[in-house]
Design a protein around this motif. Structure first.
Motif, PDB file in Angstrom:
ATOM      1  N   PHE A 115     -26.134  25.165  -6.324  1.00 44.20           N
ATOM      2  CA  PHE A 115     -25.397  26.170  -7.084  1.00 44.20           C
ATOM      3  C   PHE A 115     -23.997  26.301  -6.519  1.00 44.20           C
ATOM      4  O   PHE A 115     -23.722  25.865  -5.405  1.00 44.20           O
ATOM      5  CB  PHE A 115     -26.138  27.519  -7.127  1.00 44.20           C
ATOM      6  CG  PHE A 115     -26.484  28.091  -5.788  1.00 44.20           C
ATOM      7  CD1 PHE A 115     -25.663  29.021  -5.185  1.00 44.20           C
ATOM      8  CD2 PHE A 115     -27.653  27.716  -5.139  1.00 44.20           C
ATOM      9  CE1 PHE A 115     -25.980  29.557  -3.961  1.00 44.20           C
ATOM     10  CE2 PHE A 115     -27.980  28.256  -3.920  1.00 44.20           C
ATOM     11  CZ  PHE A 115     -27.146  29.177  -3.321  1.00 44.20           C
ATOM     12  N   SER A 116     -23.114  26.904  -7.280  1.00 43.03           N
ATOM     13  CA  SER A 116     -21.678  26.825  -7.000  1.00 43.03           C
ATOM     14  C   SER A 116     -21.236  27.547  -5.724  1.00 43.03           C
ATOM     15  O   SER A 116     -20.343  27.092  -5.061  1.00 43.03           O
ATOM     16  CB  SER A 116     -20.889  27.342  -8.192  1.00 43.03           C
ATOM     17  OG  SER A 116     -21.169  28.707  -8.401  1.00 43.03           O
ATOM     18  N   GLN A 117     -21.834  28.655  -5.385  1.00 42.71           N
ATOM     19  CA  GLN A 117     -21.387  29.424  -4.219  1.00 42.71           C
ATOM     20  C   GLN A 117     -22.361  29.320  -3.041  1.00 42.71           C
ATOM     21  O   GLN A 117     -22.549  30.274  -2.291  1.00 42.71           O
ATOM     22  CB  GLN A 117     -21.171  30.884  -4.613  1.00 42.71           C
ATOM     23  CG  GLN A 117     -20.086  31.094  -5.643  1.00 42.71           C
ATOM     24  CD  GLN A 117     -18.722  30.661  -5.149  1.00 42.71           C
ATOM     25  OE1 GLN A 117     -18.370  30.869  -4.002  1.00 42.71           O
ATOM     26  NE2 GLN A 117     -17.944  30.037  -6.022  1.00 42.71           N
ATOM     27  N   ALA A 118     -22.959  28.170  -2.865  1.00 43.23           N
ATOM     28  CA  ALA A 118     -23.941  27.981  -1.788  1.00 43.23           C
ATOM     29  C   ALA A 118     -23.312  28.200  -0.412  1.00 43.23           C
ATOM     30  O   ALA A 118     -23.976  28.714   0.493  1.00 43.23           O
ATOM     31  CB  ALA A 118     -24.549  26.590  -1.872  1.00 43.23           C
ATOM     32  N   ASP A 119     -22.053  27.837  -0.251  1.00 40.84           N
ATOM     33  CA  ASP A 119     -21.418  28.025   1.051  1.00 40.84           C
ATOM     34  C   ASP A 119     -21.315  29.505   1.418  1.00 40.84           C
ATOM     35  O   ASP A 119     -21.372  29.855   2.595  1.00 40.84           O
ATOM     36  CB  ASP A 119     -20.048  27.347   1.102  1.00 40.84           C
ATOM     37  CG  ASP A 119     -19.016  28.044   0.249  1.00 40.84           C
ATOM     38  OD1 ASP A 119     -19.337  28.411  -0.897  1.00 40.84           O
ATOM     39  OD2 ASP A 119     -17.874  28.213   0.732  1.00 40.84           O
ATOM     40  N   LYS A 120     -21.206  30.376   0.428  1.00 37.72           N
ATOM     41  CA  LYS A 120     -21.144  31.823   0.712  1.00 37.72           C
ATOM     42  C   LYS A 120     -22.483  32.323   1.256  1.00 37.72           C
ATOM     43  O   LYS A 120     -22.519  33.173   2.148  1.00 37.72           O
ATOM     44  CB  LYS A 120     -20.770  32.618  -0.535  1.00 37.72           C
ATOM     45  CG  LYS A 120     -19.456  32.220  -1.179  1.00 37.72           C
ATOM     46  CD  LYS A 120     -18.285  32.317  -0.226  1.00 37.72           C
ATOM     47  CE  LYS A 120     -16.995  31.984  -0.941  1.00 37.72           C
ATOM     48  NZ  LYS A 120     -16.338  30.794  -0.451  1.00 37.72           N
ATOM     49  N   VAL A 121     -23.573  31.779   0.743  1.00 41.34           N
ATOM     50  CA  VAL A 121     -24.903  32.139   1.264  1.00 41.34           C
ATOM     51  C   VAL A 121     -25.007  31.707   2.723  1.00 41.34           C
ATOM     52  O   VAL A 121     -25.502  32.456   3.574  1.00 41.34           O
ATOM     53  CB  VAL A 121     -26.021  31.491   0.416  1.00 41.34           C
ATOM     54  CG1 VAL A 121     -27.385  31.706   1.048  1.00 41.34           C
ATOM     55  CG2 VAL A 121     -25.994  32.023  -1.004  1.00 41.34           C
ATOM     56  N   ILE A 122     -24.520  30.527   3.027  1.00 43.32           N
ATOM     57  CA  ILE A 122     -24.561  30.026   4.405  1.00 43.32           C
ATOM     58  C   ILE A 122     -23.692  30.894   5.310  1.00 43.32           C
ATOM     59  O   ILE A 122     -24.106  31.247   6.421  1.00 43.32           O
ATOM     60  CB  ILE A 122     -24.139  28.543   4.447  1.00 43.32           C
ATOM     61  CG1 ILE A 122     -25.208  27.712   3.750  1.00 43.32           C
ATOM     62  CG2 ILE A 122     -23.914  28.075   5.875  1.00 43.32           C
ATOM     63  CD1 ILE A 122     -24.837  26.283   3.516  1.00 43.32           C
ATOM     64  N   HIS A 123     -22.515  31.269   4.844  1.00 42.14           N
ATOM     65  CA  HIS A 123     -21.651  32.161   5.631  1.00 42.14           C
ATOM     66  C   HIS A 123     -22.351  33.491   5.898  1.00 42.14           C
ATOM     67  O   HIS A 123     -22.313  34.008   7.022  1.00 42.14           O
ATOM     68  CB  HIS A 123     -20.324  32.410   4.911  1.00 42.14           C
ATOM     69  CG  HIS A 123     -19.345  31.310   5.087  1.00 42.14           C
ATOM     70  ND1 HIS A 123     -18.465  31.263   6.131  1.00 42.14           N
ATOM     71  CD2 HIS A 123     -19.112  30.193   4.345  1.00 42.14           C
ATOM     72  CE1 HIS A 123     -17.721  30.183   6.031  1.00 42.14           C
ATOM     73  NE2 HIS A 123     -18.100  29.510   4.945  1.00 42.14           N
ATOM     74  N   PHE A 124     -22.975  34.059   4.883  1.00 37.49           N
ATOM     75  CA  PHE A 124     -23.695  35.321   5.052  1.00 37.49           C
ATOM     76  C   PHE A 124     -24.781  35.160   6.102  1.00 37.49           C
ATOM     77  O   PHE A 124     -24.908  35.992   7.016  1.00 37.49           O
ATOM     78  CB  PHE A 124     -24.309  35.774   3.723  1.00 37.49           C
ATOM     79  CG  PHE A 124     -25.045  37.079   3.815  1.00 37.49           C
ATOM     80  CD1 PHE A 124     -24.376  38.273   3.653  1.00 37.49           C
ATOM     81  CD2 PHE A 124     -26.407  37.108   4.079  1.00 37.49           C
ATOM     82  CE1 PHE A 124     -25.053  39.484   3.748  1.00 37.49           C
ATOM     83  CE2 PHE A 124     -27.092  38.311   4.177  1.00 37.49           C
ATOM     84  CZ  PHE A 124     -26.407  39.496   4.010  1.00 37.49           C
ATOM     85  N   VAL A 125     -25.568  34.115   6.022  1.00 41.56           N
ATOM     86  CA  VAL A 125     -26.673  33.887   6.968  1.00 41.56           C
ATOM     87  C   VAL A 125     -26.133  33.671   8.383  1.00 41.56           C
ATOM     88  O   VAL A 125     -26.700  34.207   9.351  1.00 41.56           O
ATOM     89  CB  VAL A 125     -27.540  32.690   6.516  1.00 41.56           C
ATOM     90  CG1 VAL A 125     -28.522  32.272   7.594  1.00 41.56           C
ATOM     91  CG2 VAL A 125     -28.277  33.027   5.230  1.00 41.56           C
ATOM     92  N   PHE A 126     -25.056  32.905   8.527  1.00 38.76           N
ATOM     93  CA  PHE A 126     -24.460  32.687   9.846  1.00 38.76           C
ATOM     94  C   PHE A 126     -24.133  34.004  10.541  1.00 38.76           C
ATOM     95  O   PHE A 126     -24.519  34.234  11.688  1.00 38.76           O
ATOM     96  CB  PHE A 126     -23.165  31.879   9.737  1.00 38.76           C
ATOM     97  CG  PHE A 126     -23.335  30.394   9.679  1.00 38.76           C
ATOM     98  CD1 PHE A 126     -24.545  29.777   9.915  1.00 38.76           C
ATOM     99  CD2 PHE A 126     -22.246  29.597   9.376  1.00 38.76           C
ATOM    100  CE1 PHE A 126     -24.677  28.404   9.859  1.00 38.76           C
ATOM    101  CE2 PHE A 126     -22.359  28.219   9.322  1.00 38.76           C
ATOM    102  CZ  PHE A 126     -23.578  27.627   9.566  1.00 38.76           C
ATOM    103  N   TYR A 127     -23.414  34.861   9.856  1.00 37.98           N
ATOM    104  CA  TYR A 127     -22.925  36.077  10.512  1.00 37.98           C
ATOM    105  C   TYR A 127     -23.944  37.206  10.482  1.00 37.98           C
ATOM    106  O   TYR A 127     -23.900  38.098  11.330  1.00 37.98           O
ATOM    107  CB  TYR A 127     -21.553  36.457   9.947  1.00 37.98           C
ATOM    108  CG  TYR A 127     -20.549  35.453  10.465  1.00 37.98           C
ATOM    109  CD1 TYR A 127     -19.982  35.599  11.713  1.00 37.98           C
ATOM    110  CD2 TYR A 127     -20.251  34.298   9.744  1.00 37.98           C
ATOM    111  CE1 TYR A 127     -19.116  34.649  12.231  1.00 37.98           C
ATOM    112  CE2 TYR A 127     -19.389  33.341  10.246  1.00 37.98           C
ATOM    113  CZ  TYR A 127     -18.836  33.523  11.498  1.00 37.98           C
ATOM    114  OH  TYR A 127     -17.995  32.576  12.019  1.00 37.98           O
ATOM    115  N   PHE A 128     -24.881  37.175   9.568  1.00 45.79           N
ATOM    116  CA  PHE A 128     -26.026  38.077   9.605  1.00 45.79           C
ATOM    117  C   PHE A 128     -26.829  37.788  10.882  1.00 45.79           C
ATOM    118  O   PHE A 128     -27.157  38.692  11.640  1.00 45.79           O
ATOM    119  CB  PHE A 128     -26.893  37.869   8.353  1.00 45.79           C
ATOM    120  CG  PHE A 128     -28.076  38.777   8.262  1.00 45.79           C
ATOM    121  CD1 PHE A 128     -27.958  40.002   7.627  1.00 45.79           C
ATOM    122  CD2 PHE A 128     -29.308  38.413   8.785  1.00 45.79           C
ATOM    123  CE1 PHE A 128     -29.057  40.859   7.521  1.00 45.79           C
ATOM    124  CE2 PHE A 128     -30.403  39.250   8.691  1.00 45.79           C
ATOM    125  CZ  PHE A 128     -30.279  40.478   8.062  1.00 45.79           C
TER     126      PHE A 128
END
Length: 149
Positions: A51-64
């Motif tokens: 999906f188009s914003q997959a990198d945002k999910v990864i960023h969220f998980v990294f800093y979460f």
């Protein structure tokens, strides 16, 4: 944590292994974030997300995860929740995120800083801090309700 307090914990055998584990987890998580954020973009494959914003999910998980592990480390060293732990557990990942974004912009030729990545990183850190605080409060209330009823 001061030297005398750490020495007493080691001698008493209380919490030393937990502290080492917390530091190890946090250090490994930060190293992973740094490595994956600073390697050239052409060496990163996102084929497992479609999906188009997959990198945002990864960023969220990294800093979460960063904020959760930091909160755990701080909480286990003090064993109480106060505002300083909440602030530190949210601010350090946010500042680190800003530094990483700047490093991407100025040090890595194939990467760019992105405000939306930074915003998602902030949201991840803040959500983790709030969630961990309420999970600890819930666990505390459940333990003492069961213990004294």
């Amino acid at each position: 944590m001061g030297y005398a307090k750490l020495k007493n914990r080691i001698l008493a055998g209380k919490g030393y292994k937990k502290t080492v584990l917390d530091w190890s987890l946090l250090s490994s998580w930060i190293a992973t974030i740094t490595f994956l954020s600073l390697i050239p973009a052409n060496r990163v494959s996102m084929n497992f997300f479609y999906f188009s914003q997959a990198d945002k999910v990864i960023h969220f998980v990294f800093y979460f995860g960063f904020s959760m592990l930091l909160f755990r480390l701080l909480y286990n060293s003090k064993m109480k929740i106060d505002r300083s732990i909440l602030i530190v557990a949210a601010v350090i990942p946010i500042v680190y995120s800003g530094i990483i974004e700047l490093m991407q912009e100025y040090l890595v030729a194939t990467r760019n800083a992105d405000f939306f990545d930074f915003a998602v990183n902030m949201i991840g850190a803040i959500v983790a801090t709030i969630l961990y605080r309420y999970l600890l409060r819930f666990e505390f209330n459940r333990f003492y309700t069961k213990e004294f009823s």
